[in-house]
Design a protein around this motif. Structure first.
Motif, PDB file in Angstrom:
ATOM      1  N   SER A  62      72.604 -88.910 -24.081  1.00  0.00           N
ATOM      2  CA  SER A  62      72.223 -90.267 -23.871  1.00  0.00           C
ATOM      3  C   SER A  62      71.826 -90.568 -22.471  1.00  0.00           C
ATOM      4  CB  SER A  62      73.001 -91.367 -24.888  1.00  0.00           C
ATOM      5  OG  SER A  62      74.293 -91.158 -24.239  1.00  0.00           O
TER       6      SER A  62
ATOM      7  N   MET B 189      68.761 -88.579 -21.235  1.00  0.00           N
ATOM      8  CA  MET B 189      67.276 -88.799 -21.774  1.00  0.00           C
ATOM      9  C   MET B 189      66.996 -90.059 -20.937  1.00  0.00           C
ATOM     10  SD  MET B 189      67.339 -91.591 -23.797  1.00  0.00           S
ATOM     11  CE  MET B 189      65.823 -91.493 -24.626  1.00  0.00           C
ATOM     12  N   ARG B 190      68.087 -90.725 -20.514  1.00  0.00           N
ATOM     13  CA  ARG B 190      67.426 -92.267 -19.902  1.00  0.00           C
ATOM     14  C   ARG B 190      67.020 -91.723 -18.426  1.00  0.00           C
ATOM     15  NH1 ARG B 190      70.856 -93.868 -23.611  1.00  0.00           N
ATOM     16  NH2 ARG B 190      70.923 -96.424 -24.016  1.00  0.00           N
TER      17      ARG B 190
ATOM     18  N   PHE C 166      65.496 -88.663 -38.772  1.00  0.00           N
ATOM     19  CA  PHE C 166      66.345 -89.493 -39.634  1.00  0.00           C
ATOM     20  C   PHE C 166      66.058 -89.507 -41.120  1.00  0.00           C
ATOM     21  CE2 PHE C 166      67.094 -90.730 -35.346  1.00  0.00           C
ATOM     22  CZ  PHE C 166      68.292 -90.041 -35.075  1.00  0.00           C
TER      23      PHE C 166
ATOM     24  N   ALA D  25      71.370 -98.102 -34.438  1.00  0.00           N
ATOM     25  CA  ALA D  25      72.062 -96.996 -33.954  1.00  0.00           C
ATOM     26  C   ALA D  25      73.050 -96.387 -34.860  1.00  0.00           C
ATOM     27  CB  ALA D  25      72.596 -97.322 -32.484  1.00  0.00           C
TER      28      ALA D  25
ATOM     29  N   ALA E 193      71.168 -94.633 -37.693  1.00  0.00           N
ATOM     30  CA  ALA E 193      70.647 -93.270 -37.221  1.00  0.00           C
ATOM     31  C   ALA E 193      71.994 -92.315 -36.898  1.00  0.00           C
ATOM     32  CB  ALA E 193      69.998 -93.340 -35.928  1.00  0.00           C
TER      33      ALA E 193
ATOM     34  N   THR F  42      71.283 -85.652 -33.147  1.00  0.00           N
ATOM     35  CA  THR F  42      69.950 -86.132 -32.899  1.00  0.00           C
ATOM     36  C   THR F  42      69.996 -87.515 -32.266  1.00  0.00           C
ATOM     37  OG1 THR F  42      69.263 -84.490 -34.604  1.00  0.00           O
ATOM     38  CG2 THR F  42      67.654 -86.237 -33.640  1.00  0.00           C
ATOM     39  N   ALA F  43      70.911 -88.360 -32.738  1.00  0.00           N
ATOM     40  CA  ALA F  43      70.938 -89.769 -32.240  1.00  0.00           C
ATOM     41  C   ALA F  43      71.157 -89.662 -30.924  1.00  0.00           C
ATOM     42  CB  ALA F  43      71.941 -90.482 -32.920  1.00  0.00           C
ATOM     43  N   GLU F  44      72.218 -88.815 -30.404  1.00  0.00           N
ATOM     44  CA  GLU F  44      72.690 -88.854 -28.990  1.00  0.00           C
ATOM     45  C   GLU F  44      71.313 -88.511 -28.205  1.00  0.00           C
ATOM     46  OE1 GLU F  44      75.924 -89.497 -27.634  1.00  0.00           O
ATOM     47  OE2 GLU F  44      74.845 -89.175 -25.566  1.00  0.00           O
ATOM     48  N   THR F  45      70.671 -87.461 -28.593  1.00  0.00           N
ATOM     49  CA  THR F  45      69.390 -86.795 -27.769  1.00  0.00           C
ATOM     50  C   THR F  45      68.474 -88.120 -27.587  1.00  0.00           C
ATOM     51  OG1 THR F  45      68.385 -86.120 -29.656  1.00  0.00           O
ATOM     52  CG2 THR F  45      70.042 -84.567 -28.306  1.00  0.00           C
ATOM     53  N   GLN F  46      68.301 -88.942 -28.594  1.00  0.00           N
ATOM     54  CA  GLN F  46      67.155 -89.932 -28.447  1.00  0.00           C
ATOM     55  C   GLN F  46      67.747 -91.221 -27.902  1.00  0.00           C
ATOM     56  OE1 GLN F  46      64.346 -88.812 -29.719  1.00  0.00           O
ATOM     57  NE2 GLN F  46      65.517 -86.875 -30.249  1.00  0.00           N
ATOM     58  N   GLY F  47      69.068 -91.065 -27.307  1.00  0.00           N
ATOM     59  CA  GLY F  47      69.455 -92.362 -26.467  1.00  0.00           C
ATOM     60  C   GLY F  47      70.580 -93.108 -27.106  1.00  0.00           C
ATOM     61  N   VAL F  48      71.149 -92.659 -28.148  1.00  0.00           N
ATOM     62  CA  VAL F  48      72.147 -93.719 -28.766  1.00  0.00           C
ATOM     63  C   VAL F  48      73.373 -92.868 -28.257  1.00  0.00           C
ATOM     64  CG1 VAL F  48      73.591 -94.019 -30.734  1.00  0.00           C
ATOM     65  CG2 VAL F  48      70.985 -93.845 -30.872  1.00  0.00           C
ATOM     66  N   ASP F  49      74.049 -93.788 -27.135  1.00  0.00           N
ATOM     67  CA  ASP F  49      75.461 -93.655 -26.885  1.00  0.00           C
ATOM     68  C   ASP F  49      76.271 -93.472 -28.005  1.00  0.00           C
ATOM     69  OD1 ASP F  49      77.841 -93.498 -25.609  1.00  0.00           O
ATOM     70  OD2 ASP F  49      77.280 -94.918 -24.292  1.00  0.00           O
ATOM     71  N   THR F  50      76.735 -92.468 -28.576  1.00  0.00           N
ATOM     72  CA  THR F  50      77.479 -92.173 -29.615  1.00  0.00           C
ATOM     73  C   THR F  50      78.942 -92.768 -29.630  1.00  0.00           C
ATOM     74  OG1 THR F  50      77.721 -90.090 -29.442  1.00  0.00           O
ATOM     75  CG2 THR F  50      76.304 -90.589 -30.957  1.00  0.00           C
ATOM     76  N   ARG F  51      79.355 -92.609 -28.422  1.00  0.00           N
ATOM     77  CA  ARG F  51      80.998 -92.906 -27.918  1.00  0.00           C
ATOM     78  C   ARG F  51      81.068 -94.634 -28.147  1.00  0.00           C
ATOM     79  NH1 ARG F  51      85.290 -93.851 -29.042  1.00  0.00           N
ATOM     80  NH2 ARG F  51      86.842 -93.969 -27.581  1.00  0.00           N
TER      81      ARG F  51
END
Lengths: 235, 299
Positions: free
Chosen positions: A72, A75-76, A89, B178, B181, B188-197
């Motif tokens: 994350s 990608m930024r 999704f 978020a 997702a 996949t969510a993490e690779t799209q910009g979701v900071d999963t932590r």
């Protein structure tokens, strides 16, 4: 200075080697193909760049070392990603899938960005409220690319976008990719098994085999190379 | 047989029917609050939080102490207690929960252990006797033959308001998107910009907030003791299995089904009959439709 630079990349999964000694660069606005069969190390390379797996070696983007950053965060920095097998999704709507892609951008920017993606892929607009899982394979691939573009990346990495799609759809996706690249000034890293198609879209290519670089050079020359033709183009 | 029918006939009495409906709604709402958090933790982090009921217990004790010892009015004590418990629980998230994220089987055992620690920690601190939270209101509302205690009504209104707020949060905020997702595909969510932590922490906070609120409302209706969490946990478990693990609409549907079953069957045939029936349905469902009414099969 190249936009993306990969040097001496080594990815291992326990005793299994994903890639070893892989290195290449991508310039601003350039398309580079990463060609190889299943298990050649294409996905490992992309995952390492994104920070999804740990690796030895060095990956820099715009001169900045990416090691240790979470996906994350990577990608930024401006790297969009369309994963292997689309990975949309499934229970979210097409629109919500795009919104997730834009989650790192200011909220006010999103409507305009979404309209732009709909301009590239009018089918997504028609199906905006539909669950992504109900789309056809080609539409899901368009959505995965659109989602990756939502963050306004300067490099987009596509993992096997042609996989399992009809040749007509693959051609169409290739045309749109070329169009997108022109309007957005994108660099593209295209990981593919479909060598003919990938080489036709790229300026340069890296051919991987069993995790190592087999050949590298101008896409046009590689298309004419007898060994490449025999091993990867089936001619 | 005659006995069976005459017991059912009780339900036709308007006074009883009114009680059954009010009980059904308040039980449903409380079960949904507990189950939503439980299903959120499972859906996003793949942890089966066997300690979930204990956060309801902690919420009830916080509410109890703030109203009884500090004499705070319930309108302040309730939100303060609930937010306080959720915030303090972030310490447990850091110490315990985060190690079990995306490790379903280990999480069951580990959090069962935490469940026991919290219960017996509660026993050490408060011993086992039951306490009562002062009623928010002593008055009743008369609608013809139907008598509705105002404090019950308050419980229903607060629970429904919380459920609405949760729905709006999930549907219309960036963090909600978020979470939806991440619940489908964390990687996949993490690779799209979701900071999963970060999203894990937010989801944990929300889940505990809902449980603590449910516990406070439960304590308002029933008694408060360190064992308060056991029933809400069991009920949450039934609810998410009925509705489908990880499914938010499923939790709402399952909670409503269970709450009304318990209210109707419990009134006519007693609490034992309703518990017998509820768990029986769970077993049948697990055999024939293990993904629940609204869940999706895992492959």
């Amino acid at each position: 200075m190249p936009k993306l630079s990969v040097e001496g990349l080594k990815v291992t999964y326990g005793p299994i080697v994903g890639t070893e000694g892989v290195g290449f660069t991508i310039d601003e606005g350039e398309t580079v193909a990463l060609i190889g069969s299943n298990g050649a190390g294409k996905s490992s390379t992309l995952k390492a760049i994104l920070g999804m797996v740990t690796y030895e070696g060095r990956v820099t983007y715009g001169g900045e070392d990416l090691k240790g950053l979470k996906p994350s965060k990577v990608m930024r920095k401006g790297i969009g990603f369309s994963p292997e097998g689309r990975r949309v999704f499934p229970q979210l709507s097409v629109l919500d899938n795009l919104r997730v892609g834009g989650i790192s951008r200011p909220q006010a920017e999103l409507p305009e960005r979404i309209e732009r993606i709909y301009g590239y892929f009018p089918r997504l607009k028609e199906r905006h409220s539909q669950a992504a899982g109900s789309l056809s394979g080609g539409e899901q691939q368009m959505l995965a690319i659109g989602r990756a573009l939502m963050s306004k990346p300067s490099l987009i990495m596509l993992d096997e976008p042609s996989l399992g799609l009809a040749p007509v759809i693959v051609e169409r996706i290739g045309e749109v990719l070329t169009e997108i690249q022109k309007t957005e000034g994108l660099s593209v890293l295209l990981a593919e098994q479909n060598a003919t198609w990938a080489l036709s879209l790229s300026k340069r290519a890296v051919i991987l085999d069993l995790g190592r670089i087999r050949m590298t050079g101008d896409a046009e020359k590689l298309l004419d190379d007898p060994e490449v033709r025999r091993a990867y183009l089936g001619i | 047989m005659l006995d069976f029918l005459s017991r059912l006939e009780i339900l036709l009495n308007p006074t009883v029917l009114g009680q059954v409906i009010v009980n059904g709604i308040s039980l449903s709402a409380i079960y949904i609050l507990v189950a939503l958090g439980f299903t959120l933790l499972f859906g996003i982090m793949r942890v089966v939080n066997f300690a979930h009921g204990e956060f309801a217990m902690l919420g009830a004790f916080a509410f109890y102490h703030l109203t009884k010892d500090l004499n705070w009015p319930w309108m302040i004590a309730l939100p303060a207690g609930v937010i306080g418990v959720a915030a303090a629980s972030l310490v447990l998230e850091w110490l315990v929960f985060r190690w079990f994220y995306q490790r379903m089987f280990e999480s069951m055992i580990g959090l069962l252990g935490l469940n026991m620690m919290l219960i017996y920690g509660g026993v050490l601190l408060w011993d086992t006797h039951e306490r009562n939270i002062p009623a928010a209101s002593q008055e009743v509302l008369m609608l013809g033959d139907i008598i509705i205690p105002i404090d019950r009504l308050i419980v229903v209104v607060i629970a429904l308001a919380a459920l609405t707020a949760f729905y709006l949060f999930i549907r219309h905020t960036r963090a909600g998107l978020a979470m939806r997702a991440a619940a489908q595909d964390v990687e996949t969510a993490e690779t799209q910009g979701v900071d999963t932590r970060h999203i894990y922490k937010v989801a944990f906070f929300v889940a505990i907030l809902l449980a603590a609120l449910a516990g406070s409302l439960w304590g308002q209706i029933y008694a408060v003791s360190p064992h308060l969490g056991e029933r809400p946990l069991m009920m949450a478990f039934i609810v998410v299995i009925l509705g489908g693990m990880g499914s938010i609409p499923g939790a709402a549907l399952g909670g409503a089904l269970l709450g009304f079953t318990e209210s109707i069957v419990g009134t006519a045939f007693g609490a034992a009959a309703s518990a017998f029936l509820s768990f029986g349905v769970v077993i049948v469902l697990l055999v024939f439709r293990p993904w629940g009414i609204l869940g999706t099969p895992e492959n």
